[in-house]
Structure formats: structure tokens, C-alpha cells
Motif scaffolding. Structure first.
Motif, PDB file in Angstrom:
ATOM      1  N   SER A 168       7.576  -0.131 -21.036  1.00 28.27           N
ATOM      2  CA  SER A 168       6.543  -0.290 -22.055  1.00 28.27           C
ATOM      3  C   SER A 168       5.730  -1.557 -21.795  1.00 28.27           C
ATOM      4  CB  SER A 168       7.169  -0.376 -23.447  1.00 28.27           C
ATOM      5  OG  SER A 168       7.896   0.793 -23.736  1.00 28.27           O
ATOM      6  N   ILE A 169       4.431  -1.498 -22.103  1.00 26.65           N
ATOM      7  CA  ILE A 169       3.584  -2.685 -22.006  1.00 26.65           C
ATOM      8  C   ILE A 169       2.732  -2.793 -23.269  1.00 26.65           C
ATOM      9  CG2 ILE A 169       3.463  -2.777 -19.493  1.00 26.65           C
ATOM     10  CD1 ILE A 169       0.727  -1.445 -19.646  1.00 26.65           C
ATOM     11  N   TYR A 170       2.274  -4.000 -23.522  1.00 29.42           N
ATOM     12  CA  TYR A 170       1.406  -4.275 -24.662  1.00 29.42           C
ATOM     13  C   TYR A 170       0.017  -4.638 -24.142  1.00 29.42           C
ATOM     14  CZ  TYR A 170       5.600  -4.426 -27.571  1.00 29.42           C
ATOM     15  OH  TYR A 170       6.762  -4.098 -28.227  1.00 29.42           O
ATOM     16  N   ARG A 171      -0.991  -3.989 -24.707  1.00 28.54           N
ATOM     17  CA  ARG A 171      -2.382  -4.302 -24.365  1.00 28.54           C
ATOM     18  C   ARG A 171      -2.993  -5.077 -25.524  1.00 28.54           C
ATOM     19  NH1 ARG A 171      -6.682   0.473 -23.251  1.00 28.54           N
ATOM     20  NH2 ARG A 171      -6.261   0.858 -25.463  1.00 28.54           N
ATOM     21  N   VAL A 172      -3.462  -6.291 -25.226  1.00 28.40           N
ATOM     22  CA  VAL A 172      -3.988  -7.183 -26.264  1.00 28.40           C
ATOM     23  C   VAL A 172      -5.449  -7.497 -25.955  1.00 28.40           C
ATOM     24  CG1 VAL A 172      -3.704  -9.376 -27.469  1.00 28.40           C
ATOM     25  CG2 VAL A 172      -1.694  -8.202 -26.523  1.00 28.40           C
ATOM     26  N   GLU A 173      -6.333  -7.178 -26.889  1.00 24.74           N
ATOM     27  CA  GLU A 173      -7.759  -7.467 -26.735  1.00 24.74           C
ATOM     28  C   GLU A 173      -8.106  -8.681 -27.587  1.00 24.74           C
ATOM     29  OE1 GLU A 173      -9.591  -3.839 -27.927  1.00 24.74           O
ATOM     30  OE2 GLU A 173      -9.087  -2.787 -26.060  1.00 24.74           O
ATOM     31  N   VAL A 226     -11.648 -10.459 -23.523  1.00 23.58           N
ATOM     32  CA  VAL A 226     -10.666 -10.308 -22.459  1.00 23.58           C
ATOM     33  C   VAL A 226      -9.583  -9.344 -22.935  1.00 23.58           C
ATOM     34  CG1 VAL A 226      -9.155 -12.207 -23.194  1.00 23.58           C
ATOM     35  CG2 VAL A 226      -9.253 -11.564 -20.773  1.00 23.58           C
ATOM     36  N   THR A 227      -8.998  -8.609 -21.987  1.00 27.33           N
ATOM     37  CA  THR A 227      -7.862  -7.737 -22.279  1.00 27.33           C
ATOM     38  C   THR A 227      -6.672  -8.215 -21.461  1.00 27.33           C
ATOM     39  OG1 THR A 227      -9.319  -5.843 -22.661  1.00 27.33           O
ATOM     40  CG2 THR A 227      -6.993  -5.374 -22.299  1.00 27.33           C
ATOM     41  N   LEU A 228      -5.553  -8.460 -22.139  1.00 28.81           N
ATOM     42  CA  LEU A 228      -4.335  -8.946 -21.495  1.00 28.81           C
ATOM     43  C   LEU A 228      -3.245  -7.884 -21.601  1.00 28.81           C
ATOM     44  CD1 LEU A 228      -4.289 -12.541 -23.051  1.00 28.81           C
ATOM     45  CD2 LEU A 228      -5.356 -11.826 -20.903  1.00 28.81           C
ATOM     46  N   TYR A 229      -2.474  -7.733 -20.529  1.00 21.12           N
ATOM     47  CA  TYR A 229      -1.366  -6.776 -20.507  1.00 21.12           C
ATOM     48  C   TYR A 229      -0.058  -7.543 -20.336  1.00 21.12           C
ATOM     49  CZ  TYR A 229      -4.840  -3.071 -19.920  1.00 21.12           C
ATOM     50  OH  TYR A 229      -5.905  -2.209 -20.102  1.00 21.12           O
ATOM     51  N   ASP A 240     -11.210  -3.856 -21.999  1.00 22.11           N
ATOM     52  CA  ASP A 240     -10.918  -2.772 -21.066  1.00 22.11           C
ATOM     53  C   ASP A 240     -11.056  -1.439 -21.802  1.00 22.11           C
ATOM     54  OD1 ASP A 240     -10.096  -1.109 -19.103  1.00 22.11           O
ATOM     55  OD2 ASP A 240      -8.113  -1.987 -18.813  1.00 22.11           O
ATOM     56  N   ASN A 241     -12.195  -0.773 -21.578  1.00 24.07           N
ATOM     57  CA  ASN A 241     -12.458   0.495 -22.258  1.00 24.07           C
ATOM     58  C   ASN A 241     -12.049   1.707 -21.430  1.00 24.07           C
ATOM     59  OD1 ASN A 241     -13.618  -0.592 -24.664  1.00 24.07           O
ATOM     60  ND2 ASN A 241     -15.491  -1.046 -23.522  1.00 24.07           N
ATOM     61  N   THR A 242     -11.270   1.470 -20.373  1.00 28.05           N
ATOM     62  CA  THR A 242     -10.805   2.586 -19.560  1.00 28.05           C
ATOM     63  C   THR A 242      -9.970   3.530 -20.418  1.00 28.05           C
ATOM     64  OG1 THR A 242     -10.685   1.117 -17.641  1.00 28.05           O
ATOM     65  CG2 THR A 242      -9.536   3.233 -17.489  1.00 28.05           C
ATOM     66  N   PRO A 243     -10.350   4.813 -20.492  1.00 28.74           N
ATOM     67  CA  PRO A 243      -9.582   5.746 -21.332  1.00 28.74           C
ATOM     68  C   PRO A 243      -8.129   5.832 -20.873  1.00 28.74           C
ATOM     69  CG  PRO A 243     -11.671   6.718 -20.629  1.00 28.74           C
ATOM     70  CD  PRO A 243     -11.493   5.465 -19.832  1.00 28.74           C
ATOM     71  N   LEU A 244      -7.223   5.772 -21.821  1.00 24.15           N
ATOM     72  CA  LEU A 244      -5.810   5.895 -21.492  1.00 24.15           C
ATOM     73  C   LEU A 244      -5.443   7.369 -21.393  1.00 24.15           C
ATOM     74  CD1 LEU A 244      -4.239   3.118 -23.733  1.00 24.15           C
ATOM     75  CD2 LEU A 244      -4.244   3.197 -21.246  1.00 24.15           C
ATOM     76  N   LYS A 245      -4.945   7.765 -20.235  1.00 17.64           N
ATOM     77  CA  LYS A 245      -4.493   9.130 -20.017  1.00 17.64           C
ATOM     78  C   LYS A 245      -3.213   9.094 -19.193  1.00 17.64           C
ATOM     79  CE  LYS A 245      -8.875  11.658 -20.294  1.00 17.64           C
ATOM     80  NZ  LYS A 245      -9.754  12.652 -19.626  1.00 17.64           N
ATOM     81  N   PRO A 246      -2.447  10.170 -19.204  1.00 19.68           N
ATOM     82  CA  PRO A 246      -1.248  10.213 -18.354  1.00 19.68           C
ATOM     83  C   PRO A 246      -1.619  10.044 -16.881  1.00 19.68           C
ATOM     84  CG  PRO A 246      -1.187  11.970 -19.983  1.00 19.68           C
ATOM     85  CD  PRO A 246      -2.563  11.366 -20.058  1.00 19.68           C
ATOM     86  N   ILE A 268      -6.274   2.972 -10.099  1.00 19.31           N
ATOM     87  CA  ILE A 268      -7.041   3.110  -8.862  1.00 19.31           C
ATOM     88  C   ILE A 268      -8.283   2.245  -9.007  1.00 19.31           C
ATOM     89  CG2 ILE A 268      -8.270   4.672  -7.312  1.00 19.31           C
ATOM     90  CD1 ILE A 268      -6.477   6.921  -8.294  1.00 19.31           C
ATOM     91  N   ASP A 269      -8.466   1.301  -8.086  1.00 20.07           N
ATOM     92  CA  ASP A 269      -9.615   0.400  -8.152  1.00 20.07           C
ATOM     93  C   ASP A 269     -10.904   1.202  -7.985  1.00 20.07           C
ATOM     94  OD1 ASP A 269     -11.719  -1.482  -6.788  1.00 20.07           O
ATOM     95  OD2 ASP A 269     -10.251  -2.835  -7.688  1.00 20.07           O
ATOM     96  N   SER A 270     -11.828   1.032  -8.922  1.00 18.54           N
ATOM     97  CA  SER A 270     -13.056   1.829  -8.920  1.00 18.54           C
ATOM     98  C   SER A 270     -13.967   1.500  -7.743  1.00 18.54           C
ATOM     99  CB  SER A 270     -13.821   1.621 -10.231  1.00 18.54           C
ATOM    100  OG  SER A 270     -14.158   0.250 -10.405  1.00 18.54           O
ATOM    101  N   THR A 271     -13.815   0.304  -7.159  1.00 20.15           N
ATOM    102  CA  THR A 271     -14.672  -0.105  -6.043  1.00 20.15           C
ATOM    103  C   THR A 271     -14.045   0.215  -4.692  1.00 20.15           C
ATOM    104  OG1 THR A 271     -15.610  -1.896  -7.387  1.00 20.15           O
ATOM    105  CG2 THR A 271     -15.908  -2.031  -4.995  1.00 20.15           C
ATOM    106  N   THR A 272     -12.820  -0.279  -4.474  1.00 20.83           N
ATOM    107  CA  THR A 272     -12.169  -0.104  -3.172  1.00 20.83           C
ATOM    108  C   THR A 272     -11.441   1.229  -3.046  1.00 20.83           C
ATOM    109  OG1 THR A 272     -10.093  -1.120  -3.916  1.00 20.83           O
ATOM    110  CG2 THR A 272     -11.809  -2.590  -3.049  1.00 20.83           C
ATOM    111  N   LYS A 273     -11.155   1.865  -4.195  1.00 22.04           N
ATOM    112  CA  LYS A 273     -10.361   3.099  -4.246  1.00 22.04           C
ATOM    113  C   LYS A 273      -8.911   2.870  -3.835  1.00 22.04           C
ATOM    114  CE  LYS A 273     -14.099   5.155  -5.506  1.00 22.04           C
ATOM    115  NZ  LYS A 273     -14.329   5.414  -6.947  1.00 22.04           N
TER     116      LYS A 273
END
Length: 290
Positions: free
Chosen positions: A123-128, A138-141, A156-162, A189-194
Motif C-alpha cells: 500500500s502507498i499513500y498519495r499526498v497532494e 506537489v504530489t508525494l508518494y 499528479d492527475n494521472t488516472p489511477l487504473k489497474p 511508464i515514462d511518457s517521454t522515454t517510454k
């Protein structure tokens, strides 16, 4: 006669709207597989009438649990793949609150907190957080024990999905990081380098393992402090004209080397020089590589 016609018209309109509503309900209804319903009822026996959505190919239950908005994602077989629970900042583990209070974000305000649980992951906690002065974000994990896993500028607005980690990557992780010592906390997956990025936690340390787009292991690294950098590297860093005050972060990085079969150790310095971001890299003998 006129009254009779009006009555008939009224009945027709009522029937029309009733049919329309029924049609809308049919469109919004979701046929949830029995395996999913059984799994949900076993996990949350006290929850009544959750809202279901179909996010192809997943089924998502939305409901309140212990007063918190909660989303749970299932596959068609009824396996729980992802749970996201919105928390109040007061519900954060004390270790996380203490870490934030002693960091450069101590004066920032909480904007959102999520507890994220993935199948097979820790488990992780995402803190905005928001900066009331600069309007920065900032978003901290964090792990539950208060170890910072990663930091993302802005919200970090990246949609959370499985997510599913490819088997080739899992095999290399198992070889280098036994599950008895390390646990997986995030995958991206890094959006720039893949490149594929896997965040691990073990030995009270957060480790990022990076793979190229062909799923070959590139390196792993963790954050370290200047005092833990070998003296020969410190001397080379200063001799190159940089100062300790310019350092934002330092990472200890190991790169697997097949010939000879030894890992190559480097130190990655992320600097701010004249308002510009600069990265310099030294090997363990003090030779500057970048």
C-alpha cells in the motif's frame, strides 16, 4: 370533449416521460458478473448498493467506506486489482505527517490524500500539497512507515487504473530483488522515454528500478546524502566547479554490466545552477561521466 382530449394528452405525456426514464435507466444499468459481486460482498459485507461503472475491461464499485469515498476495481474473474480510498489528512499515518512537517513542504497545505492498494503491491499513500504563497503544487508518494517513494511536481492527475507488470520485467526483479526482502509499491511508464519504472521498498529504503522500452534492465537507484558520497567523488564534484549549495538531490545508481559480470556504480547529482536544472554523474572513482 376538450377536457377529455387534454386528459388523454396528459396521460400520453406521462407515459412518454416514464418510458424515457426507463430507457435511460436501462442505458445506465450495468450487468456486473456474479464473480465480481461475490468478491465485493465478501470484502465489504456492510456496504449496501454501491454504484457500479464499467471501465473496459474492469468493473468499478464506488461507495463510502468508514466515511471515505472509495473506488474498487475488479477484473471479470472477481479479482480485486485496485482500491483507492480518499482520506482526511488527519487519517495519515503519523510517520508520514512527521516527514512532511520536517521537510521543505512543512508550511504547505493538504489538498488531497489517497490510500492506494494494488493487487500484489504494498500500500502507498498519495499526498497532494499546495503552497499558499507561490500557488505551487506537489504530489508525494509514501509508504505507511513514512518513507518517501517519489515526488511529482504539480498535482499528479494521472488516472489511477489497474496495472500489470510484464513477465519479463518481473523475472528480472525476482532475480535482483527477492520478494522476501523487497516489495513492489508502484509501476509506471515514462511518457517521454517510454522506460518502465518500478518502485520498490526494502531495507527501509525506496528504490527505483528502470527498464528500457524493450523491458531490459537499465539501472536501479535510490536517494542518498552528500555525507554518504565517497570522499573521492566529493572532491571530484567540487573540483568540477560545483558547490554543495547547488545540490537538489543525489542518487546512488547501479547499472548491471554483463562483461565483466559486475555492477557499475555511479553517483547522480541533480543541481540548480543559475536557475537551470543540471545533472552531473561521477563513477565511484571520481571520474565525471556527464
Amino acid at each position: 370533449m376538450k377536457t377529455k382530449l387534454l386528459s388523454l394528452l396528459g396521460i400520453a405525456l406521462i407515459a412518454f416521460f416514464a418510458a424515457s426514464c426507463s430507457s435511460d435507466d436501462d442505458k445506465n444499468s450495468i450487468d456486473v458478473p456474479n464473480a465480481v459481486l461475490t468478491a465485493f460482498n465478501d470484502q465489504y459485507p456492510t456496504v449496501v448498493s454501491p454504484t457500479w461503472e464499467f471501465e473496459d475491461p474492469y468493473y468499478v464499485a464506488e461507495f463510502k467506506y468508514n466515511g471515505n469515498e472509495t473506488d474498487v476495481w475488479y477484473n471479470t474473474a472477481g479479482t480485486m486489482l485496485l482500491t483507492v480510498e480518499e482520506l482526511q489528512s488527519s487519517q495519515l499515518p503519523q510517520a508520514i505527517k512527521a516527514n512532511i512537517a520536517s521537510s521543505k513542504y512543512s508550511a504547505w497545505t493538504y489538498d488531497g490524500v489517497d490510500l492506494i492498494q494494488r493487487d500484489g503491491f504494498s500500500s502507498i499513500y498519495r499526498v497532494e500539497l499546495d503552497d499558499p504563497k507561490s500557488e505551487g503544487e506537489v504530489t508525494l508518494y509514501y509508504t505507511a512507515s513514512g518513507v518517501l517513494i517519489k515526488e511529482v511536481p504539480d498535482i499528479d492527475n494521472t488516472p489511477l487504473k489497474p496495472v500489470t507488470i510484464p513477465q519479463k520485467i518481473m523475472d528480472q526483479l525476482t532475480q535482483n530483488f527477492p520478494s522476501s526482502t523487497y516489495s513492489i509499491v508502484d509501476f509506471d511508464i515514462d511518457s517521454t522515454t517510454k522506460n518502465y519504472e518500478v518502485d520498490l521498498f526494502g531495507g527501509n529504503r525506496a528504490i527505483e528500478v528502470v527498464f528500457d522500452p524493450q523491458q531490459n534492465l537499465l539501472y536501479w537507484e535510490w536517494e542518498t546524502s552528500y555525507k554518504d558520497v565517497p570522499t573521492v567523488v566529493q572532491d571530484a564534484f567540487l573540483a568540477a566547479g560545483y558547490t554543495v549549495a547547488q545540490i537538489d538531490d543525489i542518487y546512488f545508481r547501479e547499472t548491471p554490466n554483463a562483461s565483466p559480470r559486475e555492477n557499475v556504480t555511479t553517483y547522480v547529482f541533480e543541481l540548480e545552477v543559475n536557475d537551470k536544472d543540471v545533472v552531473v554523474i561521477f563513477n565511484e572513482n571520481g571520474k565525471q561521466l556527464q
